[in-house]
Design an enzyme around this catalytic site. Structure first.
Site, PDB file in Angstrom:
ATOM      1  CD  GLU A  88      39.651  30.687  90.043  1.00  0.00           C
ATOM      2  OE1 GLU A  88      40.778  31.066  89.641  1.00  0.00           O
ATOM      3  OE2 GLU A  88      39.024  31.245  90.917  1.00  0.00           O
ATOM      4  CB  CYS A  93      41.674  34.702  91.638  1.00  0.00           C
ATOM      5  SG  CYS A  93      39.907  34.689  91.350  1.00  0.00           S
TER       6      CYS A  93
HETATM    7  P1  NDP Z   1      46.167  27.305  99.153  1.00  0.00           P
HETATM    8  O1  NDP Z   1      46.199  26.978  97.719  1.00  0.00           O
HETATM    9  O2  NDP Z   1      47.237  26.772 100.029  1.00  0.00           O
HETATM   10  O3  NDP Z   1      44.767  26.807  99.791  1.00  0.00           O
HETATM   11  C1  NDP Z   1      43.539  26.813  99.116  1.00  0.00           C
HETATM   12  C2  NDP Z   1      42.619  25.776  99.748  1.00  0.00           C
HETATM   13  O4  NDP Z   1      43.191  24.466  99.614  1.00  0.00           O
HETATM   14  C3  NDP Z   1      42.405  25.970 101.237  1.00  0.00           C
HETATM   15  O5  NDP Z   1      41.100  25.570 101.590  1.00  0.00           O
HETATM   16  C4  NDP Z   1      43.431  25.026 101.837  1.00  0.00           C
HETATM   17  O6  NDP Z   1      43.132  24.654 103.146  1.00  0.00           O
HETATM   18  C5  NDP Z   1      43.326  23.855 100.899  1.00  0.00           C
HETATM   19  N1  NDP Z   1      44.494  22.978 100.899  1.00  0.00           N
HETATM   20  C6  NDP Z   1      45.765  23.256 101.285  1.00  0.00           C
HETATM   21  N2  NDP Z   1      46.568  22.183 101.087  1.00  0.00           N
HETATM   22  C7  NDP Z   1      45.794  21.214 100.548  1.00  0.00           C
HETATM   23  C8  NDP Z   1      46.029  19.887 100.101  1.00  0.00           C
HETATM   24  N3  NDP Z   1      47.254  19.329 100.153  1.00  0.00           N
HETATM   25  N4  NDP Z   1      45.005  19.183  99.588  1.00  0.00           N
HETATM   26  C9  NDP Z   1      43.777  19.721  99.504  1.00  0.00           C
HETATM   27  N5  NDP Z   1      43.484  20.970  99.919  1.00  0.00           N
HETATM   28  C10 NDP Z   1      44.474  21.719 100.430  1.00  0.00           C
HETATM   29  O7  NDP Z   1      46.057  28.843  99.268  1.00  0.00           O
HETATM   30  P2  NDP Z   1      46.386  29.766 100.479  1.00  0.00           P
HETATM   31  O8  NDP Z   1      45.096  30.042 101.126  1.00  0.00           O
HETATM   32  O9  NDP Z   1      47.476  29.261 101.365  1.00  0.00           O
HETATM   33  O10 NDP Z   1      46.973  31.028  99.685  1.00  0.00           O
HETATM   34  C11 NDP Z   1      48.231  30.915  99.046  1.00  0.00           C
HETATM   35  C12 NDP Z   1      48.256  31.627  97.722  1.00  0.00           C
HETATM   36  O11 NDP Z   1      47.207  31.155  96.887  1.00  0.00           O
HETATM   37  C13 NDP Z   1      47.988  33.119  97.828  1.00  0.00           C
HETATM   38  O12 NDP Z   1      49.190  33.744  98.027  1.00  0.00           O
HETATM   39  C14 NDP Z   1      47.373  33.451  96.523  1.00  0.00           C
HETATM   40  O13 NDP Z   1      48.392  33.763  95.616  1.00  0.00           O
HETATM   41  C15 NDP Z   1      46.710  32.168  96.066  1.00  0.00           C
HETATM   42  N6  NDP Z   1      45.271  32.180  96.221  1.00  0.00           N
HETATM   43  C16 NDP Z   1      44.501  32.268  95.114  1.00  0.00           C
HETATM   44  C17 NDP Z   1      43.143  32.303  95.238  1.00  0.00           C
HETATM   45  C18 NDP Z   1      42.271  32.396  94.054  1.00  0.00           C
HETATM   46  O14 NDP Z   1      41.169  32.921  94.150  1.00  0.00           O
HETATM   47  N7  NDP Z   1      42.653  31.843  92.946  1.00  0.00           N
HETATM   48  C19 NDP Z   1      42.479  32.271  96.519  1.00  0.00           C
HETATM   49  C20 NDP Z   1      43.368  32.135  97.629  1.00  0.00           C
HETATM   50  C21 NDP Z   1      44.710  32.095  97.467  1.00  0.00           C
HETATM   51  P3  NDP Z   1      43.788  25.502 104.349  1.00  0.00           P
HETATM   52  O15 NDP Z   1      43.418  26.928 104.112  1.00  0.00           O
HETATM   53  O16 NDP Z   1      43.095  24.946 105.529  1.00  0.00           O
HETATM   54  O17 NDP Z   1      45.251  25.260 104.291  1.00  0.00           O
END
Ligand code: NDP
Length: 526
Positions: A251, A285
């Site tokens: 998602e 999102c």
């Molecule tokens: P990320 O996609 O980086 O992170 C989402 C989750 O994945 C977090 O729990 C993160 O952990 C984890 N994660 C990061 N790297 C890995 C990996 N290699 N393998 C497995 N899990 C991993 O999102 P961000 O929070 O950095 O946000 C960045 C962008 O994502 C935002 O600018 C926004 O555009 C989008 N976003 C979209 C969302 C939605 O609802 N669809 C929600 C949040 C963000 P950790 O946080 O500890 O790095």
């Protein structure tokens, strides 16, 4: 500072207190430390998955009624402690208490639906065996996968991961949850509250840390991963899961459009557009990020939207309807999108470059922004929205579908809007409202394209965490047994005749002459 507790059976990091092994969650509005949490490594994650596996059999064997009872009790705890949970969300994300409460309210309603509908959706059903295998009794049921890994985001730290956790539990799985590094306290609160209902089994465990901890969860032998976050990380999660053929739901956000037709109720459209674009400081999102308005009503719509935008401000005061940007790094993305839009001919009707501060971004309405600028093509995740005039709704559909994302969309029109909704290449559409689809527990939630795949919520969301188990049982000896070497050419001819009667009329093309039985017999003798 609040203290957080790991589940009693969770592995404590060996070097507690050592900076390399812990991290702090921070209140983004004030910079205060909210809690300190361990950085779980690969061994910790594997141990959590092993504990989840050990509890999975007990949980699956409890059956639908037993699980419904547990989830009902848990929902009761969440409801009675709504303010407490909302406060943890408020502290870790900075969002106003009212918004935190709304997110928890919707979560509880979803949990109720998942618990009470699991049996109907997943339970064993008899299905018709068809004429060719009429001697068989056929049935299908949806069995739990075992252990589900959930990797969650920070923007709705209760509602979004619980769309996977609640449905996965209702389907009979145990869960290991890796929350965003920004909202670990919320995750612990959720796990601890379920442990109060079921103290002796590891139904929901939390592993905390950064990307490496999430990556370790993908490789820890879970039976499925449900990921919410950015498209880029979604690809990394898929790559890690591919190593072990672990299925995954992605998602991955969106760039949702709102379409306003010439006959729309403009007041209602502007009100919904403002909320859809600015609520939660735009960190949704399925938030409204771009608006396409019929040329006959564009000017009036922009006026109305601007009026509403001016009544909303980001801050920590009691009147602030939106809070800070939860993830500090997001400020730079919003700034880049706004600067790009303004430098390429865009105009800020409300806000402007100065609206992007150090922690807060004030609402922004941008017009005349080129369609190929980052503010229109990429997920901004801030309280900004672009508005563009269109010739008609055909052009609005074309521009909406030109984007790489396809999560949600909204339409304001006096007509039914259903035809328009079907033409939008998005997983969900709200007509004459915004984001309502997310609050309806019986509706699947998810997108297409760069918004990912798979569904949470609704019957599809329950089935995502199961595998279909098909069973046939022989009820009586068939006149013609198809699955034996004893089958005779005469019986094959009878089957072909039967087939012709059943399916032959589907085509008007002449049938080719059948080979005489003797030639088939002759070939067999040779
Ligand atoms: P990320 O996609 O980086 O992170 C989402 C989750 O994945 C977090 O729990 C993160 O952990 C984890 N994660 C990061 N790297 C890995 C990996 N290699 N393998 C497995 N899990 C991993 O999102 P961000 O929070 O950095 O946000 C960045 C962008 O994502 C935002 O600018 C926004 O555009 C989008 N976003 C979209 C969302 C939605 O609802 N669809 C929600 C949040 C963000 P950790 O946080 O500890 O790095």
């Amino acid at each position: 500072m609040t203290t957080t507790s790991t589940p009693p059976s969770a592995t404590e990091p060996t070097g507690a207190g050592d900076e390399r092994r812990t991290f702090a969650s921070i209140n983004p509005a004030t910079g205060d430390v909210v809690g300190v949490h361990p950085v779980h490594d690969e061994d910790d994650v594997r141990a959590a998955v092993a504990r989840a596996r050990a509890s999975a059999g007990w949980w699956a064997d409890l059956g639908f009624a037993g699980r419904r009872e547990v989830l009902t009790q848990w929902r009761g705890v969440l409801t009675r402690r709504l303010a407490q949970l909302g406060d943890v969300v408020h502290q870790e994300t900075g969002k106003p208490h009212g918004d935190a409460q709304l997110e928890c309210t919707l979560t509880i309603d979803h949990l109720a639906w998942a618990g009470s509908h699991a049996e109907k959706v997943l339970g064993r059903k008899r299905v018709s065996p068809g004429l060719l295998l009429a001697n068989q009794a056929a049935s299908v049921e949806y069995l739990p996968l075992g252990v589900v890994g959930v990797i969650g985001p920070w923007n709705y730290p209760v509602f979004t991961p619980m769309g996977s956790i609640g449905y996965a539990l209702a389907a009979g799985n145990t869960v290991v949850f890796k929350p965003s590094e920004l909202t670990p306290g919320v995750a612990h609160w959720l796990a601890d509250s379920l442990r109060e209902v079921v103290p002796d089994h590891d139904l929901l465990q939390v592993v905390t840390g950064f990307g490496d901890t999430g990556a370790a969860l993908c490789r820890a032998g879970v039976d499925k991963v449900a990921f919410t976050g950015s498209t880029a990380t979604g690809k990394r999660v898929m790559a890690a899961c591919a190593e072990t053929l672990t299925p995954v739901i992605v998602e991955a956000g969106g760039k949702d459009a709102l379409l306003v037709d010439e006959d729309a109720d403009l007041d209602a459209a502007a009100d919904a557009a403002a909320w859809g674009a600015f609520a939660n400081a735009g960190q949704t999102c399925a938030g409204v990020e771009r608006i396409y308005v019929h040329e006959r009503v564009q000017d009036r719509f922009v006026e109305l939207l601007a009026e509403r935008a001016r009544t909303v401000h980001a801050g920590v005061d009691v009147d602030a309807k939106i809070g800070p940007m939860t993830m500090p790094g997001q400020l730079e993305i919003v700034r880049r999108h706004v600067d790009d839009a303004l430098s390429r001919g865009g105009r800020a009707v409300v806000g402007g470059a100065e609206a992007v501060g150090d922690r807060f971004v004030q609402p922004m309405v941008l017009v005349d922004v080129p369609e190929d600028s980052a503010a229109v093509t990429e997920e901004t995740f801030g309280p900004t929205v672009t508005v563009r005039k269109v010739r008609d709704m055909d052009e609005a559909v074309e521009l909406t579908n030109a984007g790489k994302y396809g999560l949600g969309s909204a339409i304001f029109t006096a007509k039914s809007g259903e035809d328009l909704a079907r033409r939008l290449r998005t997983g969900m559409t709200s007509i004459n409202s915004v984001i309502s689809f997310a609050g309806v527990p019986s509706l699947p939630f998810g997108g297409v394209g760069d918004s990912g795949f798979g569904r949470i919520h609704g019957p599809d969301g329950l089935r995502e965490f199961t595998y279909a188990k098909s069973v046939t049982r022989t009820r009586f000896k068939a006149p013609i047994n198809l699955t034996t070497f004893e089958r005779t050419p005469e019986q094959e001819t009878t089957v072909a005749t039967l087939l012709l009667a059943l399916h032959g009329r589907a085509s008007q093309l002449p049938k080719l002459p059948r080979r005489p039985l003797e030639t088939i017999r002759g070939r067999r003798r040779n």
